[in-house]
Design a protein around this motif. Structure first.
Motif, PDB file in Angstrom:
ATOM      1  N   PHE A 103       0.821  -1.208   0.000  1.00 34.32           N
ATOM      2  CA  PHE A 103       0.000   0.000   0.000  1.00 34.32           C
ATOM      3  C   PHE A 103       0.855   1.258   0.000  1.00 34.32           C
ATOM      4  O   PHE A 103       1.865   1.334   0.686  1.00 34.32           O
ATOM      5  CB  PHE A 103      -0.903   0.045   1.240  1.00 34.32           C
ATOM      6  N   SER A 104       0.395   2.264  -0.717  1.00 34.23           N
ATOM      7  CA  SER A 104       1.009   3.589  -0.642  1.00 34.23           C
ATOM      8  C   SER A 104       0.545   4.249   0.664  1.00 34.23           C
ATOM      9  O   SER A 104      -0.350   3.739   1.349  1.00 34.23           O
ATOM     10  CB  SER A 104       0.558   4.447  -1.828  1.00 34.23           C
ATOM     11  N   ASP A 105       1.127   5.390   0.988  1.00 33.66           N
ATOM     12  CA  ASP A 105       0.687   6.122   2.173  1.00 33.66           C
ATOM     13  C   ASP A 105      -0.785   6.507   2.054  1.00 33.66           C
ATOM     14  O   ASP A 105      -1.534   6.448   3.036  1.00 33.66           O
ATOM     15  CB  ASP A 105       1.543   7.377   2.390  1.00 33.66           C
ATOM     16  N   GLU A 106      -1.207   6.885   0.836  1.00 31.41           N
ATOM     17  CA  GLU A 106      -2.608   7.245   0.618  1.00 31.41           C
ATOM     18  C   GLU A 106      -3.518   6.033   0.824  1.00 31.41           C
ATOM     19  O   GLU A 106      -4.595   6.146   1.409  1.00 31.41           O
ATOM     20  CB  GLU A 106      -2.813   7.810  -0.799  1.00 31.41           C
ATOM     21  N   ASP A 107      -3.082   4.861   0.330  1.00 26.01           N
ATOM     22  CA  ASP A 107      -3.853   3.634   0.529  1.00 26.01           C
ATOM     23  C   ASP A 107      -3.976   3.320   2.022  1.00 26.01           C
ATOM     24  O   ASP A 107      -5.041   2.918   2.487  1.00 26.01           O
ATOM     25  CB  ASP A 107      -3.198   2.441  -0.178  1.00 26.01           C
ATOM     26  N   MET A 108      -2.875   3.490   2.763  1.00 30.30           N
ATOM     27  CA  MET A 108      -2.898   3.215   4.209  1.00 30.30           C
ATOM     28  C   MET A 108      -3.871   4.147   4.925  1.00 30.30           C
ATOM     29  O   MET A 108      -4.637   3.709   5.780  1.00 30.30           O
ATOM     30  CB  MET A 108      -1.496   3.345   4.812  1.00 30.30           C
ATOM     31  N   ALA A 109      -3.865   5.431   4.561  1.00 32.75           N
ATOM     32  CA  ALA A 109      -4.786   6.386   5.182  1.00 32.75           C
ATOM     33  C   ALA A 109      -6.231   6.002   4.856  1.00 32.75           C
ATOM     34  O   ALA A 109      -7.103   6.020   5.742  1.00 32.75           O
ATOM     35  CB  ALA A 109      -4.477   7.805   4.700  1.00 32.75           C
ATOM     36  N   ARG A 110      -6.495   5.630   3.603  1.00 31.56           N
ATOM     37  CA  ARG A 110      -7.840   5.208   3.203  1.00 31.56           C
ATOM     38  C   ARG A 110      -8.252   3.951   3.964  1.00 31.56           C
ATOM     39  O   ARG A 110      -9.378   3.822   4.449  1.00 31.56           O
ATOM     40  CB  ARG A 110      -7.878   4.961   1.687  1.00 31.56           C
ATOM     41  N   PHE A 111      -7.321   3.001   4.097  1.00 26.21           N
ATOM     42  CA  PHE A 111      -7.582   1.757   4.810  1.00 26.21           C
ATOM     43  C   PHE A 111      -7.920   2.032   6.279  1.00 26.21           C
ATOM     44  O   PHE A 111      -8.863   1.475   6.828  1.00 26.21           O
ATOM     45  CB  PHE A 111      -6.357   0.841   4.683  1.00 26.21           C
ATOM     46  N   GLN A 112      -7.160   2.937   6.903  1.00 26.94           N
ATOM     47  CA  GLN A 112      -7.424   3.281   8.309  1.00 26.94           C
ATOM     48  C   GLN A 112      -8.801   3.933   8.464  1.00 26.94           C
ATOM     49  O   GLN A 112      -9.525   3.637   9.416  1.00 26.94           O
ATOM     50  CB  GLN A 112      -6.317   4.183   8.854  1.00 26.94           C
ATOM     51  N   ARG A 113      -9.179   4.811   7.519  1.00 25.59           N
ATOM     52  CA  ARG A 113     -10.515   5.428   7.566  1.00 25.59           C
ATOM     53  C   ARG A 113     -11.599   4.364   7.441  1.00 25.59           C
ATOM     54  O   ARG A 113     -12.608   4.395   8.144  1.00 25.59           O
ATOM     55  CB  ARG A 113     -10.679   6.476   6.459  1.00 25.59           C
ATOM     56  N   MET A 114     -11.389   3.407   6.535  1.00 28.27           N
ATOM     57  CA  MET A 114     -12.375   2.335   6.344  1.00 28.27           C
ATOM     58  C   MET A 114     -12.511   1.488   7.600  1.00 28.27           C
ATOM     59  O   MET A 114     -13.625   1.120   7.986  1.00 28.27           O
ATOM     60  CB  MET A 114     -11.987   1.463   5.155  1.00 28.27           C
ATOM     61  N   ILE A 115     -11.392   1.172   8.227  1.00 27.57           N
ATOM     62  CA  ILE A 115     -11.441   0.383   9.470  1.00 27.57           C
ATOM     63  C   ILE A 115     -12.251   1.138  10.518  1.00 27.57           C
ATOM     64  O   ILE A 115     -13.109   0.549  11.196  1.00 27.57           O
ATOM     65  CB  ILE A 115     -10.020   0.049   9.974  1.00 27.57           C
ATOM     66  N   SER A 116     -12.027   2.433  10.652  1.00 28.31           N
ATOM     67  CA  SER A 116     -12.787   3.240  11.620  1.00 28.31           C
ATOM     68  C   SER A 116     -14.277   3.230  11.300  1.00 28.31           C
ATOM     69  O   SER A 116     -15.112   3.075  12.197  1.00 28.31           O
ATOM     70  CB  SER A 116     -12.278   4.684  11.637  1.00 28.31           C
ATOM     71  N   GLN A 117     -14.617   3.376  10.014  1.00 27.08           N
ATOM     72  CA  GLN A 117     -16.027   3.373   9.614  1.00 27.08           C
ATOM     73  C   GLN A 117     -16.682   2.025   9.917  1.00 27.08           C
ATOM     74  O   GLN A 117     -17.809   1.972  10.410  1.00 27.08           O
ATOM     75  CB  GLN A 117     -16.153   3.685   8.121  1.00 27.08           C
ATOM     76  N   ILE A 118     -15.972   0.954   9.639  1.00 28.41           N
ATOM     77  CA  ILE A 118     -16.524  -0.387   9.882  1.00 28.41           C
ATOM     78  C   ILE A 118     -16.675  -0.625  11.381  1.00 28.41           C
ATOM     79  O   ILE A 118     -17.699  -1.148  11.832  1.00 28.41           O
ATOM     80  CB  ILE A 118     -15.651  -1.467   9.211  1.00 28.41           C
ATOM     81  N   ARG A 119     -15.683  -0.232  12.159  1.00 30.98           N
ATOM     82  CA  ARG A 119     -15.776  -0.365  13.618  1.00 30.98           C
ATOM     83  C   ARG A 119     -16.967   0.427  14.160  1.00 30.98           C
ATOM     84  O   ARG A 119     -17.706  -0.070  15.006  1.00 30.98           O
ATOM     85  CB  ARG A 119     -14.493   0.105  14.295  1.00 30.98           C
ATOM     86  N   ASP A 120     -17.148   1.652  13.660  1.00 31.21           N
ATOM     87  CA  ASP A 120     -18.286   2.469  14.094  1.00 31.21           C
ATOM     88  C   ASP A 120     -19.609   1.788  13.763  1.00 31.21           C
ATOM     89  O   ASP A 120     -20.523   1.744  14.589  1.00 31.21           O
ATOM     90  CB  ASP A 120     -18.255   3.850  13.425  1.00 31.21           C
ATOM     91  N   ARG A 121     -19.705   1.235  12.540  1.00 29.70           N
ATOM     92  CA  ARG A 121     -20.933   0.540  12.130  1.00 29.70           C
ATOM     93  C   ARG A 121     -21.198  -0.684  12.990  1.00 29.70           C
ATOM     94  O   ARG A 121     -22.341  -1.023  13.265  1.00 29.70           O
ATOM     95  CB  ARG A 121     -20.820   0.124  10.660  1.00 29.70           C
ATOM     96  N   ARG A 122     -20.138  -1.360  13.381  1.00 31.47           N
ATOM     97  CA  ARG A 122     -20.288  -2.570  14.195  1.00 31.47           C
ATOM     98  C   ARG A 122     -20.434  -2.248  15.675  1.00 31.47           C
ATOM     99  O   ARG A 122     -20.641  -3.149  16.481  1.00 31.47           O
ATOM    100  CB  ARG A 122     -19.086  -3.490  13.996  1.00 31.47           C
ATOM    101  N   GLY A 123     -20.258  -0.975  16.021  1.00 32.28           N
ATOM    102  CA  GLY A 123     -20.355  -0.583  17.422  1.00 32.28           C
ATOM    103  C   GLY A 123     -19.118  -0.965  18.225  1.00 32.28           C
ATOM    104  O   GLY A 123     -19.199  -1.125  19.441  1.00 32.28           O
ATOM    105  N   LEU A 124     -17.976  -1.121  17.558  1.00 33.62           N
ATOM    106  CA  LEU A 124     -16.739  -1.493  18.239  1.00 33.62           C
ATOM    107  C   LEU A 124     -15.981  -0.242  18.639  1.00 33.62           C
ATOM    108  O   LEU A 124     -16.046   0.788  17.983  1.00 33.62           O
ATOM    109  CB  LEU A 124     -15.860  -2.340  17.310  1.00 33.62           C
ATOM    110  N   VAL A 125     -15.237  -0.344  19.707  1.00 32.88           N
ATOM    111  CA  VAL A 125     -14.417   0.767  20.191  1.00 32.88           C
ATOM    112  C   VAL A 125     -12.969   0.472  19.840  1.00 32.88           C
ATOM    113  O   VAL A 125     -12.510  -0.663  19.913  1.00 32.88           O
ATOM    114  CB  VAL A 125     -14.590   0.933  21.715  1.00 32.88           C
ATOM    115  N   GLY A 126     -12.210   1.515  19.531  1.00 33.71           N
ATOM    116  CA  GLY A 126     -10.775   1.346  19.318  1.00 33.71           C
ATOM    117  C   GLY A 126     -10.446   1.519  17.925  1.00 33.71           C
ATOM    118  O   GLY A 126      -9.635   1.252  17.215  1.00 33.71           O
TER     119      GLY A 126
END
Length: 126
Positions: A103-126
């Protein structure tokens, strides 16, 4: 270039259906698919039927013709294939890590945003 698990003509048919705004008849698939040589109507009809029996397409009768649509989006299909590939190796974690290292740095930033969105949807913390 065919997608994993699909031949060139299957990929062309799926591509036509993924880009369509509505279900397509075999004639419409044949007219809109991107393929480097002319293919007979009956060949497109046969391959669409095969894709239906593989579970990639749904269909219904419209007059005398079948109309077809993809059962999943291109992104959903690709994600499912990626999951299948990831889980064929002896160490899926190592495979995923090697993939992410590309992954490029941009891909990593996008991946981290997606993980946060998925965690929020699942009601997970962290």
């Amino acid at each position: 270039m065919p997608m994993r698990g699909l031949g060139e003509l299957e990929s062309a048919i799926m591509g036509a259906l993924w880009t369509a705004d509505e279900p397509l008849s075999v004639r419409q698939i044949r007219e809109t698919m991107v393929y480097d040589r002319d293919v007979a109507y009956t060949t497109v009809m046969t391959v669409a039927n095969i894709l239906y029996h593989k579970g990639l397409l749904d269909r219904e009768k419209s007059g005398r013709a079948w109309i077809y649509w993809a059962r999943e989006t291109h992104a959903e299909y690709t994600a499912r294939v990626m999951d299948e590939v990831l889980n064929t190796g002896p160490d899926p974690g190592a495979t995923l890590r090697s993939f992410m290292e590309r992954f490029s740095d941009e891909d990593m930033a996008r991946f981290q945003r997606m993980i946060s969105q998925i965690r929020d949807r699942r009601g997970l913390v962290g």
